[in-house]
Design a protein around this motif. Sequence first.
Motif, PDB file in Angstrom:
ATOM      1  N   LEU A 181      16.431   3.201  14.642  1.00 32.02           N
ATOM      2  CA  LEU A 181      15.607   3.634  15.774  1.00 32.02           C
ATOM      3  C   LEU A 181      16.254   3.867  16.898  1.00 32.02           C
ATOM      4  O   LEU A 181      15.743   4.771  17.721  1.00 32.02           O
ATOM      5  CB  LEU A 181      14.599   2.350  15.665  1.00 32.02           C
ATOM      6  CG  LEU A 181      13.415   2.459  14.950  1.00 32.02           C
ATOM      7  CD1 LEU A 181      13.552   2.120  13.603  1.00 32.02           C
ATOM      8  CD2 LEU A 181      12.104   1.570  15.662  1.00 32.02           C
ATOM      9  N   MET A 182      17.347   3.264  17.424  1.00 33.03           N
ATOM     10  CA  MET A 182      18.314   3.550  18.554  1.00 33.03           C
ATOM     11  C   MET A 182      18.634   4.918  18.536  1.00 33.03           C
ATOM     12  O   MET A 182      18.530   5.747  19.549  1.00 33.03           O
ATOM     13  CB  MET A 182      19.136   2.596  18.662  1.00 33.03           C
ATOM     14  CG  MET A 182      18.632   1.165  19.250  1.00 33.03           C
ATOM     15  SD  MET A 182      17.877   1.380  20.748  1.00 33.03           S
ATOM     16  CE  MET A 182      19.013   1.568  21.957  1.00 33.03           C
ATOM     17  N   ASP A 183      19.283   5.130  17.216  1.00 36.18           N
ATOM     18  CA  ASP A 183      19.720   6.861  17.082  1.00 36.18           C
ATOM     19  C   ASP A 183      18.710   7.712  17.325  1.00 36.18           C
ATOM     20  O   ASP A 183      18.693   9.044  18.063  1.00 36.18           O
ATOM     21  CB  ASP A 183      20.451   6.940  15.800  1.00 36.18           C
ATOM     22  CG  ASP A 183      21.588   6.194  15.579  1.00 36.18           C
ATOM     23  OD1 ASP A 183      22.229   5.789  16.724  1.00 36.18           O
ATOM     24  OD2 ASP A 183      22.343   5.970  14.285  1.00 36.18           O
ATOM     25  N   PHE A 184      17.503   7.459  16.832  1.00 33.64           N
ATOM     26  CA  PHE A 184      16.310   8.280  16.953  1.00 33.64           C
ATOM     27  C   PHE A 184      15.962   8.167  18.407  1.00 33.64           C
ATOM     28  O   PHE A 184      15.558   9.244  19.148  1.00 33.64           O
ATOM     29  CB  PHE A 184      15.195   7.874  16.096  1.00 33.64           C
ATOM     30  CG  PHE A 184      14.083   8.605  15.965  1.00 33.64           C
ATOM     31  CD1 PHE A 184      14.036   9.990  15.258  1.00 33.64           C
ATOM     32  CD2 PHE A 184      12.867   8.438  16.519  1.00 33.64           C
ATOM     33  CE1 PHE A 184      13.104  10.854  15.460  1.00 33.64           C
ATOM     34  CE2 PHE A 184      11.858   9.131  16.557  1.00 33.64           C
ATOM     35  CZ  PHE A 184      11.686  10.414  16.011  1.00 33.64           C
ATOM     36  N   LEU A 185      15.773   7.221  18.972  1.00 33.40           N
ATOM     37  CA  LEU A 185      15.414   7.317  20.409  1.00 33.40           C
ATOM     38  C   LEU A 185      16.313   8.062  21.322  1.00 33.40           C
ATOM     39  O   LEU A 185      15.744   8.753  22.036  1.00 33.40           O
ATOM     40  CB  LEU A 185      15.564   5.868  21.022  1.00 33.40           C
ATOM     41  CG  LEU A 185      15.364   5.515  22.496  1.00 33.40           C
ATOM     42  CD1 LEU A 185      13.892   6.007  23.003  1.00 33.40           C
ATOM     43  CD2 LEU A 185      15.642   4.035  22.945  1.00 33.40           C
ATOM     44  N   LYS A 186      17.607   7.832  21.274  1.00 30.87           N
ATOM     45  CA  LYS A 186      18.723   8.825  21.780  1.00 30.87           C
ATOM     46  C   LYS A 186      18.357  10.379  21.758  1.00 30.87           C
ATOM     47  O   LYS A 186      18.704  11.218  22.565  1.00 30.87           O
ATOM     48  CB  LYS A 186      20.078   8.435  21.451  1.00 30.87           C
ATOM     49  CG  LYS A 186      20.400   6.993  21.784  1.00 30.87           C
ATOM     50  CD  LYS A 186      21.823   6.512  21.147  1.00 30.87           C
ATOM     51  CE  LYS A 186      22.258   5.114  21.782  1.00 30.87           C
ATOM     52  NZ  LYS A 186      23.365   4.783  21.115  1.00 30.87           N
ATOM     53  N   LYS A 187      18.024  10.651  20.586  1.00 28.71           N
ATOM     54  CA  LYS A 187      17.927  11.940  20.111  1.00 28.71           C
ATOM     55  C   LYS A 187      16.591  12.611  20.937  1.00 28.71           C
ATOM     56  O   LYS A 187      16.536  13.571  21.551  1.00 28.71           O
ATOM     57  CB  LYS A 187      17.741  12.300  18.572  1.00 28.71           C
ATOM     58  CG  LYS A 187      17.751  13.673  18.281  1.00 28.71           C
ATOM     59  CD  LYS A 187      18.342  14.092  16.988  1.00 28.71           C
ATOM     60  CE  LYS A 187      20.043  14.192  17.154  1.00 28.71           C
ATOM     61  NZ  LYS A 187      20.793  14.330  15.900  1.00 28.71           N
ATOM     62  N   CYS A 188      15.613  11.743  20.998  1.00 27.57           N
ATOM     63  CA  CYS A 188      14.195  12.087  21.463  1.00 27.57           C
ATOM     64  C   CYS A 188      14.510  12.224  22.939  1.00 27.57           C
ATOM     65  O   CYS A 188      13.961  13.116  23.401  1.00 27.57           O
ATOM     66  CB  CYS A 188      13.119  10.986  21.109  1.00 27.57           C
ATOM     67  SG  CYS A 188      12.672  10.974  19.518  1.00 27.57           S
ATOM     68  N   ILE A 189      15.332  11.353  23.366  1.00 29.47           N
ATOM     69  CA  ILE A 189      15.516  11.347  25.010  1.00 29.47           C
ATOM     70  C   ILE A 189      16.233  12.774  25.406  1.00 29.47           C
ATOM     71  O   ILE A 189      15.953  13.393  26.196  1.00 29.47           O
ATOM     72  CB  ILE A 189      16.226  10.124  25.281  1.00 29.47           C
ATOM     73  CG1 ILE A 189      15.308   9.032  25.407  1.00 29.47           C
ATOM     74  CG2 ILE A 189      16.758  10.487  26.816  1.00 29.47           C
ATOM     75  CD1 ILE A 189      16.316   7.618  25.697  1.00 29.47           C
ATOM     76  N   ASP A 190      17.209  13.114  24.570  1.00 27.86           N
ATOM     77  CA  ASP A 190      17.731  14.432  24.784  1.00 27.86           C
ATOM     78  C   ASP A 190      16.854  15.496  24.655  1.00 27.86           C
ATOM     79  O   ASP A 190      17.004  16.544  25.537  1.00 27.86           O
ATOM     80  CB  ASP A 190      18.954  14.715  23.679  1.00 27.86           C
ATOM     81  CG  ASP A 190      20.171  13.704  23.975  1.00 27.86           C
ATOM     82  OD1 ASP A 190      20.413  13.130  25.067  1.00 27.86           O
ATOM     83  OD2 ASP A 190      20.870  13.638  23.109  1.00 27.86           O
ATOM     84  N   LEU A 191      15.883  15.525  23.849  1.00 31.93           N
ATOM     85  CA  LEU A 191      14.880  16.506  23.672  1.00 31.93           C
ATOM     86  C   LEU A 191      14.100  16.497  24.782  1.00 31.93           C
ATOM     87  O   LEU A 191      13.823  17.729  25.394  1.00 31.93           O
ATOM     88  CB  LEU A 191      14.337  16.373  22.391  1.00 31.93           C
ATOM     89  CG  LEU A 191      13.146  17.536  22.110  1.00 31.93           C
ATOM     90  CD1 LEU A 191      13.627  18.908  22.046  1.00 31.93           C
ATOM     91  CD2 LEU A 191      12.277  17.155  20.876  1.00 31.93           C
ATOM     92  N   ALA A 192      13.631  15.354  25.336  1.00 31.73           N
ATOM     93  CA  ALA A 192      12.629  15.411  26.353  1.00 31.73           C
ATOM     94  C   ALA A 192      13.172  15.967  27.525  1.00 31.73           C
ATOM     95  O   ALA A 192      12.450  16.515  28.295  1.00 31.73           O
ATOM     96  CB  ALA A 192      12.303  13.738  26.555  1.00 31.73           C
ATOM     97  N   LEU A 193      14.426  15.620  27.843  1.00 27.71           N
ATOM     98  CA  LEU A 193      15.035  16.164  29.005  1.00 27.71           C
ATOM     99  C   LEU A 193      15.093  17.680  29.028  1.00 27.71           C
ATOM    100  O   LEU A 193      15.082  18.402  30.220  1.00 27.71           O
ATOM    101  CB  LEU A 193      16.534  15.917  28.959  1.00 27.71           C
ATOM    102  CG  LEU A 193      16.738  14.115  29.525  1.00 27.71           C
ATOM    103  CD1 LEU A 193      18.106  13.679  29.509  1.00 27.71           C
ATOM    104  CD2 LEU A 193      15.978  13.671  30.682  1.00 27.71           C
TER     105      LEU A 193
END
Length: 311
Positions: free
Chosen positions: A128-140
């Motif tokens: 879940l943390m790896d997924f969270l980091k990828k989602c944050i990159d996309l959100a930016l």
Amino acid sequence: MSSIPVIDFQKYGLHIEKVESVPREALKELGDQMCKALQNIGFCYLKNHGVPDAQLKHVLEYSKKFFSQPLEEKVKCAKPDEGYDGWIGLEKENLNLERPVGDYKETYNITPTCEIWPTNMPEFENVLMDFLKKCIDLALRVFDVISVGLNLEDKNFFRNCHKLIGQRGNVTALRSLFYPAIPMEKEIKEGQVRCGEHSDYGTLTLLFQDLVGGLEVKTRDGDYIPATPISSTIVVNIGDMMQRWTADKLIATKHRVLIPNEEPIKRQSRQSAALFVVPDSFSVITCLDDSEKYPPITCIDYLYGKFYEKF
């Protein structure tokens, strides 16, 4: 607009390693499409975004494994009353206070500084943390596109207001959501739904759905239309703070998940994962058009007013 448009994010997806190499003209094209959708219906789909399908599959698999555990295991990860992270049980959350009972769903909330994890599932944290980091990159990157679509001189405007994501001082969170199948013997309470009608609180939401479906979005005409799952796409919408920031140019649309009437679907569980993005806690939300339509307010003050009344 009575349908949710699909936007091709190929020119600015996560597969593009150097964001600075993308010309502003390309961002403007994407920004115009996105802002038109967010102005008219508040939602859009993104395709070619760069988050692998396989990664989402792992997130949903490990999440379902957690939610399928006995209650005594899940309660060990219960969200504290004053915290953001952890498990929220069935019917504990009510997103539409006009409905008499809690939503028929469970969630697991994760911020980048989460310290509440199931000890009997050590892999859960990494997945879940790896997924969270990828989602944050996309959100930016989505913020960059919206900034240009709004004709802001600095394409990093919204990115800079969220620069503490991943640190103390920003409560952006990933929610893994689980809507249990309805057992044959279960009597649903009057007025109960899987997720009550609401608009999101923050600036941006990225939603990853399974293929079961059920999400509905309210149009400007007042009708609810299905946000039908489309393989390999993300549902994007904005929240109340972004509507306030843009002085109502972009709209935070109400949405919901009802309990299905159709017998086969009712007996299926449903899953999704959503990144709920908020600005840094002490960022001040001031109308971008200088209209002063809404008075300035810090993110944290706005959240305290909106978030805790729902529990």
